[in-house]
Design a protein around this motif. Structure first.
Motif, short mmCIF file in Angstrom:
data_model
loop_
_atom_site.label_atom_id
_atom_site.label_comp_id
_atom_site.label_asym_id
_atom_site.label_seq_id
_atom_site.Cartn_x
_atom_site.Cartn_y
_atom_site.Cartn_z
N ILE A 102 69.50 88.77 37.66
CA ILE A 102 70.92 88.46 37.81
C ILE A 102 71.31 87.11 37.22
O ILE A 102 72.50 86.87 37.00
N ILE A 103 70.36 86.23 36.95
CA ILE A 103 70.70 84.91 36.43
C ILE A 103 69.50 84.34 35.67
O ILE A 103 68.35 84.60 36.04
N ASP A 104 69.79 83.61 34.60
CA ASP A 104 68.77 82.95 33.79
C ASP A 104 69.00 81.44 33.87
O ASP A 104 70.10 80.96 33.56
N LEU A 105 67.98 80.69 34.25
CA LEU A 105 68.11 79.25 34.43
C LEU A 105 67.55 78.49 33.23
O LEU A 105 66.65 78.98 32.54
N THR A 106 68.08 77.31 32.99
CA THR A 106 67.46 76.42 32.03
C THR A 106 66.14 75.93 32.62
O THR A 106 65.94 76.00 33.85
N PRO A 107 65.22 75.41 31.81
CA PRO A 107 63.97 74.89 32.36
C PRO A 107 64.18 73.83 33.44
O PRO A 107 63.46 73.81 34.45
#
Length: 223
Positions: A102-107
């Motif tokens: 549902i969501i992609d985060l930055t490192p």
């Protein structure tokens, strides 16, 4: 006398306890409702200065995230259910494009909730802030949260007027524009993003194919 003194001491103690309780017990701050539950992942870019979907330069050190539908600029509180850690991320990209996530985060955002090594984690999302107008450097369809749907142009004013009446009767907001001094262009204005699918279905029932409808970004009518 001793019994009276003890009773007085007990009354004083109880009154102090009640007072302390009154001070300590306060109305809890209302937490935002959980908007979504699912799997979060993190992503990065191999290309220097690659752009996010809203036109910003992708920065792996920035606390940000990609979401499929939330307005650009929305602040989301993400909680990693594996460890209870939270981070507030700003939506500036689109994704993830893997089913079930549902969501992609930055490192940097992934590191804040200790999920870099695991790669994915079960999370909840709470919306902390949502801008009225999406924060985007582009003016693509839907970037403002409102759509203008261009339906077509007619050489016959009679045909155009008939279609105009059908749109009015369907509860839509048609607009007329004269093109090249001879054609009458029909559009449907001020369609909020959450009503887009329903509006397209209504137009489909009137004979307007979605493939022939040009979607444009529309100004917010309430500004």
């Amino acid at each position: 006398m001793k019994k009276i003194a003890i009773c007085l001491i007990l009354l004083i103690f109880l009154s102090m306890s009640i007072g302390a309780t009154d001070v300590l017990v306060t109305d809890p701050v209302n937490e935002p409702e959980i908007a979504e539950r699912g799997i979060a992942s993190w992503y990065t870019s191999d290309k220097p200065e690659s752009l996010t979907a809203n036109g910003e330069i992708f920065d792996p050190a920035k606390i940000a995230a990609a979401h499929k539908t939330m307005k650009f600029g929305t602040i989301v509180r993400l909680t990693n259910l594996n460890n209870g850690k939270t981070v507030d991320v700003r939506i500036n990209d689109r994704g993830p494009y893997v089913d079930g996530r549902i969501i992609d985060l930055t490192p940097a955002a992934a590191a804040a909730v200790d999920m870099v090594e695991s790669g994915i984690a079960p999370v909840t999302l709470q919306i902390i802030y949502e801008p009225e107008v999406p924060e985007s450097k582009y003016n693509r369809a839907g970037d403002t949260g409102w759509y203008l749907l261009q339906l077509g142009a007619y050489s016959s004013s009679t045909t155009a007027y008939t279609q105009y009446e059908r749109l009015i009767n369907a509860g839509l907001r048609p607009a007329v524009e004269i093109v090249n001094d001879s054609l009458v262009r029909l559009s449907v204005r001020w369609v909020p993003a959450y009503q887009l699918d329903r509006t397209l279905k209504t137009l489909g029932a009137l004979g307007f194919k979605e493939a022939d409808i040009l979607k444009k970004s529309e100004v917010n009518p309430y500004n």
